[in-house]
Design a protein around this motif. Structure first.
Motif, PDB file in Angstrom:
ATOM      1  N   TYR A  24       0.826  -1.205   0.000  1.00 53.29           N
ATOM      2  CA  TYR A  24       0.000   0.000   0.000  1.00 53.29           C
ATOM      3  C   TYR A  24       0.863   1.259   0.000  1.00 53.29           C
ATOM      4  N   GLY A  25       1.982   1.213   0.750  1.00 55.88           N
ATOM      5  CA  GLY A  25       2.877   2.365   0.764  1.00 55.88           C
ATOM      6  C   GLY A  25       3.471   2.641  -0.606  1.00 55.88           C
ATOM      7  N   ILE A  26       3.864   1.585  -1.317  1.00 54.50           N
ATOM      8  CA  ILE A  26       4.413   1.756  -2.667  1.00 54.50           C
ATOM      9  C   ILE A  26       3.344   2.308  -3.611  1.00 54.50           C
ATOM     10  N   ILE A  27       2.108   1.791  -3.464  1.00 54.79           N
ATOM     11  CA  ILE A  27       1.019   2.264  -4.325  1.00 54.79           C
ATOM     12  C   ILE A  27       0.745   3.749  -4.087  1.00 54.79           C
ATOM     13  N   TRP A  28       0.714   4.168  -2.808  1.00 52.36           N
ATOM     14  CA  TRP A  28       0.439   5.572  -2.502  1.00 52.36           C
ATOM     15  C   TRP A  28       1.575   6.487  -2.942  1.00 52.36           C
ATOM     16  N   VAL A  29       2.778   5.941  -3.060  1.00 55.42           N
ATOM     17  CA  VAL A  29       3.884   6.738  -3.602  1.00 55.42           C
ATOM     18  C   VAL A  29       3.754   6.873  -5.113  1.00 55.42           C
ATOM     19  N   LEU A  30       3.307   5.804  -5.780  1.00 48.86           N
ATOM     20  CA  LEU A  30       3.230   5.816  -7.244  1.00 48.86           C
ATOM     21  C   LEU A  30       2.033   6.601  -7.769  1.00 48.86           C
ATOM     22  N   ILE A  31       0.938   6.680  -6.983  1.00 49.23           N
ATOM     23  CA  ILE A  31      -0.274   7.348  -7.470  1.00 49.23           C
ATOM     24  C   ILE A  31      -0.020   8.814  -7.828  1.00 49.23           C
ATOM     25  N   PRO A  32       0.614   9.638  -6.948  1.00 42.74           N
ATOM     26  CA  PRO A  32       0.863  11.031  -7.364  1.00 42.74           C
ATOM     27  C   PRO A  32       1.763  11.143  -8.589  1.00 42.74           C
ATOM     28  N   ILE A  33       2.768  10.258  -8.687  1.00 40.02           N
ATOM     29  CA  ILE A  33       3.681  10.314  -9.835  1.00 40.02           C
ATOM     30  C   ILE A  33       2.946   9.984 -11.125  1.00 40.02           C
ATOM     31  N   LEU A  34       2.134   8.914 -11.093  1.00 35.74           N
ATOM     32  CA  LEU A  34       1.385   8.531 -12.293  1.00 35.74           C
ATOM     33  C   LEU A  34       0.353   9.584 -12.661  1.00 35.74           C
ATOM     34  N   THR A  35      -0.279  10.198 -11.649  1.00 32.67           N
ATOM     35  CA  THR A  35      -1.241  11.271 -11.915  1.00 32.67           C
ATOM     36  C   THR A  35      -0.568  12.449 -12.592  1.00 32.67           C
ATOM     37  N   LEU A  36       0.638  12.812 -12.099  1.00 32.04           N
ATOM     38  CA  LEU A  36       1.372  13.918 -12.713  1.00 32.04           C
ATOM     39  C   LEU A  36       1.764  13.593 -14.151  1.00 32.04           C
ATOM     40  N   VAL A  37       2.241  12.365 -14.391  1.00 35.25           N
ATOM     41  CA  VAL A  37       2.631  11.969 -15.747  1.00 35.25           C
ATOM     42  C   VAL A  37       1.424  11.985 -16.687  1.00 35.25           C
ATOM     43  N   LEU A  38       0.265  11.507 -16.193  1.00 37.11           N
ATOM     44  CA  LEU A  38      -0.949  11.527 -17.014  1.00 37.11           C
ATOM     45  C   LEU A  38      -1.375  12.951 -17.340  1.00 37.11           C
ATOM     46  N   GLY A  39      -1.328  13.835 -16.328  1.00 34.65           N
ATOM     47  CA  GLY A  39      -1.684  15.229 -16.575  1.00 34.65           C
ATOM     48  C   GLY A  39      -0.741  15.903 -17.551  1.00 34.65           C
ATOM     49  N   ILE A  40       0.561  15.607 -17.436  1.00 33.38           N
ATOM     50  CA  ILE A  40       1.539  16.186 -18.357  1.00 33.38           C
ATOM     51  C   ILE A  40       1.293  15.703 -19.784  1.00 33.38           C
ATOM     52  N   THR A  41       0.987  14.403 -19.933  1.00 31.54           N
ATOM     53  CA  THR A  41       0.718  13.856 -21.264  1.00 31.54           C
ATOM     54  C   THR A  41      -0.490  14.529 -21.905  1.00 31.54           C
ATOM     55  N   ILE A  42      -1.560  14.695 -21.127  1.00 29.62           N
ATOM     56  CA  ILE A  42      -2.748  15.384 -21.653  1.00 29.62           C
ATOM     57  C   ILE A  42      -2.415  16.834 -22.013  1.00 29.62           C
ATOM     58  N   GLY A  43      -1.596  17.489 -21.157  1.00 24.25           N
ATOM     59  CA  GLY A  43      -1.205  18.866 -21.444  1.00 24.25           C
ATOM     60  C   GLY A  43      -0.421  18.995 -22.738  1.00 24.25           C
ATOM     61  N   VAL A  44       0.460  18.026 -23.013  1.00 27.57           N
ATOM     62  CA  VAL A  44       1.235  18.053 -24.268  1.00 27.57           C
ATOM     63  C   VAL A  44       0.318  17.868 -25.469  1.00 27.57           C
ATOM     64  N   LEU A  45      -0.649  16.952 -25.358  1.00 24.73           N
ATOM     65  CA  LEU A  45      -1.603  16.751 -26.461  1.00 24.73           C
ATOM     66  C   LEU A  45      -2.418  18.016 -26.722  1.00 24.73           C
ATOM     67  N   VAL A  46      -2.790  18.715 -25.654  1.00 23.52           N
ATOM     68  CA  VAL A  46      -3.532  19.967 -25.815  1.00 23.52           C
ATOM     69  C   VAL A  46      -2.664  21.021 -26.500  1.00 23.52           C
ATOM     70  N   ILE A  47      -1.384  21.072 -26.142  1.00 22.59           N
ATOM     71  CA  ILE A  47      -0.483  22.054 -26.765  1.00 22.59           C
ATOM     72  C   ILE A  47      -0.343  21.785 -28.265  1.00 22.59           C
ATOM     73  N   VAL A  48      -0.192  20.514 -28.631  1.00 23.29           N
ATOM     74  CA  VAL A  48      -0.055  20.170 -30.051  1.00 23.29           C
ATOM     75  C   VAL A  48      -1.309  20.589 -30.812  1.00 23.29           C
ATOM     76  N   TRP A  49      -2.486  20.306 -30.230  1.00 24.54           N
ATOM     77  CA  TRP A  49      -3.741  20.688 -30.899  1.00 24.54           C
ATOM     78  C   TRP A  49      -3.859  22.207 -30.998  1.00 24.54           C
TER      79      TRP A  49
END
Length: 363
Positions: A24-49
């Motif tokens: 559970y500790g590893i999962i709670w550490v990975l959740i913010p990182i994965l959320t940030l990576v997902l948000g960054i990916t969406i932001g890059v797609l928006v910039i390209v559009w």
């Protein structure tokens, strides 16, 4: 020696409980990182559009419109196409350097997002050296470009990598001096403290008004760091044969463009944090003082408002950089280096000396 069965069961259940807690500790550490990576990916797609739509509007033509509503899925379709294209490797090149180069460029820029505050208490790592960590990490990206050019075993690619490294070094120093001036004004190198120092007087507390010269130098240097027009000499197709990207294809070719847009997004976010007040509501403090406490008292709602304000300021700067790409002509290499070493470096040094003098007199 007699061992009680209940004691063995207790020990086993305790060990299972501890292992579950570790998972559970590893999962709670990975959740913010994965959320940030997902948000960054969406932001890059928006910039390209946005870049395709804005450029189409400036040139009075039709932009992407068939891949999804209003062409919003066009960038995703291009990424999928690059993912399935054949990945070519030069037979006489250095395969290790050729393969590692794009990854270093992307990873070094992704790490920079750790210190960006998107809202009040909404930052992955609030470090005491946050802004200088960004400068240090972003300085690794040109090494990846140089490795890519050298590993291609192509003289055009190698020259393109050398141009990219020379351009990055030329504009990294003025950008660092501007960041140092901001840290002197805020008495901190933490990105959260820099935003808090601008929140006292609302719109008039922005560092934009206290550091107008530094803002202009930072703006020009960040465009050159991102290799955006009129500073896109390392990858200019007409005269450099695409520079360090000559031998690349498929997903590795796409990683360079992902790194370029990631760098543009992180530079825009740092412009917002350093000069435009970050997540704070830009209303004069004298008139509506209680709005400045909304991020601290309203929990999730305040954090959402802070993220929205940060992204709104960021995309406003992105609109300026995209418009600049389709407005100004490209510089020559000698003009680019002269601008960095003969103009921006002395101006940023003078700005730092003025800031230091004012800080000494105010003590």
């Amino acid at each position: 020696m007699i061992i009680d069965t209940t004691e063995v069961q207790d020990i086993n259940s305790f060990s299972r409980l501890e292992s579950l807690k570790e998972v559970y500790g590893i999962i709670w550490v990975l959740i913010p990182i994965l959320t940030l990576v997902l948000g960054i990916t969406i932001g890059v797609l928006v910039i390209v559009w946005l870049e395709r739509e804005i450029s189409a509007g400036i040139q009075q033509r039709i932009g992407p419109e068939y891949a999804g509503p209003l062409g919003v899925l066009q960038a995703l379709a291009d990424g999928t196409k690059l993912l399935f294209k054949e990945n070519l490797i030069p037979s006489r090149g250095n395969i290790r350097l050729f393969s590692i180069g794009p990854s270093i460029s992307v990873i070094s820029i992704l790490v920079s997002y750790l210190v960006i505050p998107f809202g009040y208490n909404f930052v992955l790592a609030d470090l005491n050296i946050g802004v200088f960590l960004w400068i240090a990490i972003s300085s690794i990206a040109p090494i990846g470009l140089l490795m890519s050019g050298y590993g291609s075993n192509n003289k055009y690619s190698f020259l393109g990598g050398l141009r990219a490294a020379a351009q990055s070094i030329s504009y990294e120093i003025p950008l660092t001096l501007c960041v140092l001036s901001i840290s002197l004004l805020s008495n901190s190198l933490s990105t959260v403290d820099i935003v808090d120092a601008q929140s006292k007087y609302g719109f008039w507390g922005w560092n934009l008004w206290r550091q107008p010269i530094g803002f202009l130098v930072f703006l020009i240097s960040s465009l050159a760091e991102c290799e955006r027009l009129p500073f896109d000499l390392p990858e200019a197709e007409e005269e450099l044969v695409a520079g360090y990207q000559t031998e690349y294809s498929g997903i590795k070719f796409g990683l360079f463009y992902v790194a370029s847009y990631l760098n543009l997004l992180v530079s825009s976010l740092f412009v917002t944090v350093l000069y435009l007040g970050g997540w704070n509501i830009s209303i004069p403090y004298i008139f509506i003082s209680e709005l400045f406490e909304i991020n601290k008292t309203c929990g999730v709602f305040g954090t959402t408002i802070g993220i929205f304000i940060t992204l709104a300021k960021t995309y406003l700067f992105l609109f300026v950089s995209i418009t600049t790409r389709w407005t100004l002509p490209r510089l020559r290499m000698d003009q680019l280096l002269n601008l960095g070493w003969k103009f921006l470096l002395p101006i940023s040094l003078g700005n730092l000396l003025l800031t230091t003098s004012f800080r000494l007199f105010s003590l």
